[in-house]
Design a protein around this motif. Structure first.
Motif, PDB file in Angstrom:
ATOM      1  N   ALA A 161      -5.730   9.317   7.155  1.00  0.00           N
ATOM      2  CA  ALA A 161      -5.868   7.675   7.007  1.00  0.00           C
ATOM      3  C   ALA A 161      -4.404   7.592   6.118  1.00  0.00           C
ATOM      4  CB  ALA A 161      -6.972   7.957   5.805  1.00  0.00           C
ATOM      5  N   LYS A 162      -3.702   8.290   5.443  1.00  0.00           N
ATOM      6  CA  LYS A 162      -2.677   7.969   4.628  1.00  0.00           C
ATOM      7  C   LYS A 162      -1.492   7.646   5.623  1.00  0.00           C
ATOM      8  CE  LYS A 162       0.387  11.327   3.700  1.00  0.00           C
ATOM      9  NZ  LYS A 162       1.091  12.383   3.406  1.00  0.00           N
ATOM     10  N   ARG A 163      -1.380   8.620   6.737  1.00  0.00           N
ATOM     11  CA  ARG A 163      -0.404   7.987   7.853  1.00  0.00           C
ATOM     12  C   ARG A 163      -0.673   6.614   8.292  1.00  0.00           C
ATOM     13  NH1 ARG A 163      -1.064  13.778   9.050  1.00  0.00           N
ATOM     14  NH2 ARG A 163      -2.644  13.383  10.504  1.00  0.00           N
ATOM     15  N   GLY A 164      -1.942   6.455   8.733  1.00  0.00           N
ATOM     16  CA  GLY A 164      -2.111   5.169   9.054  1.00  0.00           C
ATOM     17  C   GLY A 164      -1.768   3.815   8.140  1.00  0.00           C
ATOM     18  N   PHE A 201       7.590  -3.187   4.503  1.00  0.00           N
ATOM     19  CA  PHE A 201       7.589  -2.937   3.082  1.00  0.00           C
ATOM     20  C   PHE A 201       7.567  -1.201   3.090  1.00  0.00           C
ATOM     21  CE2 PHE A 201       5.168  -6.957   2.616  1.00  0.00           C
ATOM     22  CZ  PHE A 201       5.842  -7.585   1.731  1.00  0.00           C
ATOM     23  N   LYS A 202       8.009  -0.960   1.740  1.00  0.00           N
ATOM     24  CA  LYS A 202       8.251   0.288   1.508  1.00  0.00           C
ATOM     25  C   LYS A 202       7.115   0.897   0.906  1.00  0.00           C
ATOM     26  CE  LYS A 202      12.814   0.342   2.296  1.00  0.00           C
ATOM     27  NZ  LYS A 202      13.379   1.060   3.478  1.00  0.00           N
ATOM     28  N   VAL A 203       6.654   2.265   0.910  1.00  0.00           N
ATOM     29  CA  VAL A 203       5.695   3.046   0.530  1.00  0.00           C
ATOM     30  C   VAL A 203       5.928   4.444   0.277  1.00  0.00           C
ATOM     31  CG1 VAL A 203       4.927   3.404   2.956  1.00  0.00           C
ATOM     32  CG2 VAL A 203       3.012   3.648   0.922  1.00  0.00           C
ATOM     33  N   TYR A 204       5.290   4.824  -0.954  1.00  0.00           N
ATOM     34  CA  TYR A 204       5.596   6.379  -1.311  1.00  0.00           C
ATOM     35  C   TYR A 204       4.240   6.749  -1.691  1.00  0.00           C
ATOM     36  CZ  TYR A 204       7.274  10.364  -3.521  1.00  0.00           C
ATOM     37  OH  TYR A 204       7.446  11.748  -3.970  1.00  0.00           O
ATOM     38  N   SER A 205       3.986   7.889  -1.131  1.00  0.00           N
ATOM     39  CA  SER A 205       2.466   8.538  -1.208  1.00  0.00           C
ATOM     40  C   SER A 205       2.594   9.659  -2.261  1.00  0.00           C
ATOM     41  CB  SER A 205       1.933   9.172   0.040  1.00  0.00           C
ATOM     42  OG  SER A 205       1.951   7.883   1.006  1.00  0.00           O
ATOM     43  N   LEU A 206       1.523   9.812  -3.052  1.00  0.00           N
ATOM     44  CA  LEU A 206       1.660  10.655  -4.137  1.00  0.00           C
ATOM     45  C   LEU A 206       0.236  10.976  -4.394  1.00  0.00           C
ATOM     46  CD1 LEU A 206       3.068  12.543  -6.210  1.00  0.00           C
ATOM     47  CD2 LEU A 206       2.828  10.501  -7.945  1.00  0.00           C
ATOM     48  N   GLY A 207      -0.236  12.193  -3.969  1.00  0.00           N
ATOM     49  CA  GLY A 207      -1.762  12.502  -3.939  1.00  0.00           C
ATOM     50  C   GLY A 207      -2.573  12.251  -5.299  1.00  0.00           C
ATOM     51  N   LYS A 211      -9.667  -7.682  13.445  1.00  0.00           N
ATOM     52  CA  LYS A 211      -8.304  -7.433  14.166  1.00  0.00           C
ATOM     53  C   LYS A 211      -7.547  -8.275  14.172  1.00  0.00           C
ATOM     54  CE  LYS A 211     -10.420  -4.426  17.595  1.00  0.00           C
ATOM     55  NZ  LYS A 211     -10.717  -4.339  19.116  1.00  0.00           N
ATOM     56  N   ASP A 212      -7.508  -9.740  13.569  1.00  0.00           N
ATOM     57  CA  ASP A 212      -6.576 -10.743  13.571  1.00  0.00           C
ATOM     58  C   ASP A 212      -6.097 -11.008  12.137  1.00  0.00           C
ATOM     59  OD1 ASP A 212      -8.989 -11.592  12.787  1.00  0.00           O
ATOM     60  OD2 ASP A 212      -8.904 -13.846  13.572  1.00  0.00           O
ATOM     61  N   LYS A 213      -6.689 -10.213  11.277  1.00  0.00           N
ATOM     62  CA  LYS A 213      -6.204 -10.371   9.886  1.00  0.00           C
ATOM     63  C   LYS A 213      -5.421  -9.059   9.445  1.00  0.00           C
ATOM     64  CE  LYS A 213      -9.559 -13.770   8.147  1.00  0.00           C
ATOM     65  NZ  LYS A 213     -10.570 -14.190   7.280  1.00  0.00           N
ATOM     66  N   VAL A 214      -4.552  -9.324   8.476  1.00  0.00           N
ATOM     67  CA  VAL A 214      -3.669  -8.226   7.793  1.00  0.00           C
ATOM     68  C   VAL A 214      -4.535  -8.056   6.719  1.00  0.00           C
ATOM     69  CG1 VAL A 214      -1.308  -8.897   8.894  1.00  0.00           C
ATOM     70  CG2 VAL A 214      -2.136  -9.764   6.353  1.00  0.00           C
ATOM     71  N   PRO A 215      -4.239  -6.544   6.100  1.00  0.00           N
ATOM     72  CA  PRO A 215      -5.137  -6.239   5.032  1.00  0.00           C
ATOM     73  C   PRO A 215      -4.376  -6.956   3.835  1.00  0.00           C
ATOM     74  CG  PRO A 215      -4.340  -4.345   5.999  1.00  0.00           C
ATOM     75  CD  PRO A 215      -3.627  -5.304   6.976  1.00  0.00           C
ATOM     76  N   LYS A 216      -5.438  -7.196   2.646  1.00  0.00           N
ATOM     77  CA  LYS A 216      -5.168  -8.086   1.684  1.00  0.00           C
ATOM     78  C   LYS A 216      -4.039  -7.723   0.817  1.00  0.00           C
ATOM     79  CE  LYS A 216      -9.484  -9.694   0.715  1.00  0.00           C
ATOM     80  NZ  LYS A 216     -10.962  -9.950  -0.460  1.00  0.00           N
ATOM     81  N   ILE A 259       1.861  -0.280   6.485  1.00  0.00           N
ATOM     82  CA  ILE A 259       2.963  -0.816   5.373  1.00  0.00           C
ATOM     83  C   ILE A 259       4.416  -1.098   5.956  1.00  0.00           C
ATOM     84  CG2 ILE A 259       4.163  -0.427   3.250  1.00  0.00           C
ATOM     85  CD1 ILE A 259       1.030  -1.328   2.954  1.00  0.00           C
ATOM     86  N   GLU A 260       4.982  -0.095   6.647  1.00  0.00           N
ATOM     87  CA  GLU A 260       6.100  -0.188   7.048  1.00  0.00           C
ATOM     88  C   GLU A 260       6.402  -1.057   8.246  1.00  0.00           C
ATOM     89  OE1 GLU A 260       6.669   4.103   8.054  1.00  0.00           O
ATOM     90  OE2 GLU A 260       6.848   4.585   5.869  1.00  0.00           O
ATOM     91  N   LYS A 261       5.201  -1.530   8.997  1.00  0.00           N
ATOM     92  CA  LYS A 261       5.153  -2.092  10.054  1.00  0.00           C
ATOM     93  C   LYS A 261       5.600  -3.733   9.576  1.00  0.00           C
ATOM     94  CE  LYS A 261       2.441  -3.765  14.079  1.00  0.00           C
ATOM     95  NZ  LYS A 261       1.064  -3.854  14.922  1.00  0.00           N
TER      96      LYS A 261
END
Length: 302
Positions: free
Chosen positions: A264-267, A277-283, A194-199, A272-274
């Protein structure tokens, strides 16, 4: 500061080898010019990629003679698979000496080489390979946003985390686009505690800092790449302004429309936005077949 460079000191020699070497001539005609393989430039090196794997290497200190990993070559592949021979780059002469077959040629076994490369293509590499057709060397298509580089290392550290997956260039607006691509199942997208950001946030932060500090040199180096593509393809891609600030974002791929993946994608998008950074999703990148996809990515990164 990094030692980021894309300069080919003797580009005339590289161009001559690309044109006259029988194997490279075949690869160019059948794969690169059809958008099925991608030619990327490095510091006095060039690499041809197929299905996310390295098809062959060309180095100035080896006179740009093509070299292929013995792991993908017929006859020697069985040895690397069993551990009887270590994986290493072979020239044609190396391969002939190793097999004792003086009549062998790379071009006659190209279908087998490609089959081996495809069998070992990672899901990430396959997703990235669907963008090859945006190469400036693809004679069958013309795009407003083009692919300039893949697996772009900012230094010679050799660390995987120092390589960004895709580099595009918007020819009209004059911006470079740097995309870190991650599959939805990639554990680097999620926190271990909980105290670490994703890599992935550490990765994007490192890229952001590098791009902000060195964007003028990066633009200068990719202008050399543009020159090389213009020479090889007889094109007129405009140069990048040295003052143009590159765009950076995450490309989230390889997910389905089911409720679990969408949640999961919305999470991931929210995370990322929090972190600003910018993110674009493409299945699935197989659907990235037209300019509209890259234009949508570009708009989202602005």
């Amino acid at each position: 500061m990094s030692n980021f460079s894309r300069k080919i000191t003797d580009f005339d020699l590289l161009r001559d080898v690309l044109a006259k070497n029988p194997f490279l001539n075949q690869v160019t005609r059948d794969l690169i010019l059809r958008g099925k393989a991608f030619l990327a430039f490095r510091q006095d090196k060039a690499t041809i990629y197929y299905k996310g794997n390295q098809l062959c290497h060309l180095r100035a200190d080896k006179a740009y003679i093509p070299r292929i990993y013995n792991h993908y070559l017929p006859l020697t592949r069985s040895r690397t698979l069993t551990g009887a021979q270590r994986k290493e780059l072979f020239s044609l002469e190396d391969w002939r000496a190793s097999t004792g077959q003086a009549h062998l040629s790379f071009e006659e076994v190209l279908p087998e080489i490609l089959d081996h490369l495809e069998k070992e293509s990672s899901p990430e590499g396959f997703q990235a390979s669907n963008f090859y057709h945006f190469s400036p060397l693809n004679s069958r298509e013309s795009h407003e946003i083009i692919l300039l580089d893949i697996e772009a290392a900012f230094s010679e550290s050799g660390q995987k985390t120092d390589r960004i997956d895709l580099v595009f260039y918007h020819k009209v607006h004059g911006h470079l686009l740097f995309l870190e691509m991650k599959r939805l199942v990639d554990p680097r997208l999620y926190r271990k505690t909980k105290d670490k950001v994703p890599k992935v946030i550490d990765q994007l932060t490192g890229y952001k800092n590098r791009l902000e500090a060195e964007f003028q040199n990066i633009n200068r180096q990719y202008n050399q790449v543009i020159d090389y593509y213009n020479i090889l393809a007889g094109g007129n891609i405009p140069p990048i302004s040295l003052d143009s600030k590159p765009l950076l974002g995450l490309l989230l791929v390889d997910f389905k429309g089911n409720d679990r993946d969408q949640e999961a994608k919305r999470g991931v998008q929210k995370m990322i936005e929090k972190n600003h950074f910018k993110v674009y999703s493409l299945g699935n990148t197989v659907h990235a077949s037209t300019d509209s996809t890259l234009k949508a990515i570009y708009r989202n990164l602005q």
